[in-house]
Design a protein around this motif. Structure first.
Motif: not given
Length: 452
Positions: A149, A152, A154, A177, A180-181, A187
């Protein structure tokens, strides 16, 4: 003494052994002398490190290296001392040398990881953590997710999170996490399309609906999320999870009846986590504050938590209404809270404050006297009883109970002031104006001293 024991344990384990070939051509006395100097210097290094004299510890370790230049233990100790001094380059080199000499020792790699983490060189830290996973995969996997993370990466982070969710279970940190992704369009959009297709192919698979609702909610596409929740309810009418999403939509649309129905389904479901149930109740509580016609639904909802050993839900609901100065409603829930936990003195006082605020004077007098029997040294209870008696015009009873309460006040000028003020009221009701003024004056002086 402990350092000596440590030294000899290292000697016995072979970590500090002098290579035989290094002394093949030397006299026995020379070998013994070298060993003694090595031992003394190593012992001195441990001692100096223990008292945080890291520079001196390093000097002693350098002397050790003159005898055993390829000893991984010495380099590991050097790394620790350099790290303590924040000499990160030297620490890195020392730990690297230790791992080169003995790659099988986990703690040498750990030292190198500590250096990289301290200087926030997360790209260098990643291969070290991957190496450390040979010893404790489950422990260092968590670190690896964080490192991905921070750098970056991801794709790698998401893949590892999903793997760990399967193998070791879900954690709050990894869920954060993941949120966030998946909040990134890169995504979430392909995932949404995949889930939409999966629902078409297998409309009875509940988990696909739930994940899609989550994705739409995270990207603030509430209407889309509601559509999916309605599809879920239609395809799987018994789905309690559909109600979690629909409950929120009904609240937002001010559909109180539908929200109440969804809430009760959620609270009665054994499938749904208690955290979600508490959140749903809290949201409905706020809704009820502005829509009091749903008080009966709220009261029914609270009954679902009667066996909750972690939170006294009725008491917490009472606190909410108390903070809104809705004392009559607060009293109802504090009463229920005391039914669940009768020895809660804070709950008792909140109930009596609520009776006082709601002018329920007979209940105030009766309850205060009842609790005085349980807590005879609690001065505040006598004060509540005195307030109730004064308001009921029973001034003699008020005077007696307030004077008794005065005997139990300990370093509480505010409570003492209130007792004096109520005593003044009692004497005024009994026709003694002189004592009334006397106690009123005492009350003012106590409050004034508290301010000063």
């Amino acid at each position: 003494m402990k350092l000596k024991i440590l030294f000899y344990s290292l000697m016995l384990s072979g970590a500090l052994c002098v290579p035989e070939t290094g002394y093949a051509q030397k006299e026995p006395d020379e070998i013994a002398l070298a060993n003694t100097e090595f031992e003394n210097n190593f012992y001195e290094a441990l001692k100096q490190k223990g008292i945080e004299n890291y520079d001196k510890a390093i000097q002693s370790l350098q002397k050790c290296l003159s005898h055993q230049p390829d000893n991984a233990v010495i380099y590991n100790e050097l790394g620790k001392n350099y790290l303590a001094l924040k000499q990160y380059g030297d620490a890195e080199n020392a730990f690297k040398k230790a791992t080169t000499l003995d790659a099988s020792n986990r703690w040498y790699w750990q030292g190198l990881y500590d250096v990289y983490y301290e200087i926030k060189d997360f790209n260098k830290a990643i291969p070290i953590v991957q190496k450390l996973m040979e010893w404790r995969k489950d422990y260092y996997q968590e670190d690896l997710v964080s490192l991905y993370m921070y750098t970056y990466q991801y794709d790698k982070a998401l893949a590892l999170i999903e793997e760990m969710d399967e193998t070791v279970g879900i954690s709050d940190k990894r869920e954060m996490y993941k949120e966030q992704i998946l909040s990134l369009e890169k995504y979430s959009q392909p995932k949404k399309e995949m889930l939409e297709e999966a629902i078409k192919k297998n409309p009875k698979e509940e988990s696909n609906y739930l994940e899609l609702i989550y994705l739409y909610s995270e990207s603030n596409q509430e209407e889309k999320a509601q559509e999916v929740a309605k599809k879920l309810e239609k395809e799987i009418p018994g789905s309690d999870w559909a109600q979690v999403s629909l409950f929120k939509f009904h609240l937002n649309n001010n559909e109180g009846d539908k929200a109440s129905e969804a809430m009760l389904r959620i609270l009665g479901s054994p499938k749904i986590d208690s955290k979600i149930k508490h959140r749903v109740l809290n949201e409905f509580l706020i809704f009820t504050n502005n829509n009091p016609q749903y008080n009966s639904s709220l009261a029914k909802a609270v009954t679902y938590f009667k066996d909750d050993a972690t939170v006294n839900v009725p008491k917490e609901v009472g606190k909410f209404f108390f903070s809104k100065q809705k004392y009559d409603q607060a009293a109802v829930y504090f009463e229920k809270g005391l039914q669940q936990k009768s020895d809660d003195i804070e709950g008792v006082e909140l109930l009596l404050y609520s009776y006082e605020g709601a002018n329920q004077n007979q209940q105030l007098w009766d309850s205060a006297n009842k609790y005085i029997d349980y807590y005879p040294l609690q001065a505040s209870l006598y004060c509540f009883a005195g307030v109730g008696a004064n308001r009921l015009g029973q001034f003699k009873k008020a005077k007696e109970v307030l004077e008794t309460g005065m005997e139990y006040v300990v370093e509480d000028p505010e409570l003492e002031a209130k007792l004096n003020r109520e005593l003044g009221e009692a004497y005024g009701g009994l026709g003694d104006q002189k004592k009334k003024e006397l106690y009123f004056t005492k009350a003012k002086e106590l409050l004034k001293s508290k301010i000063n």
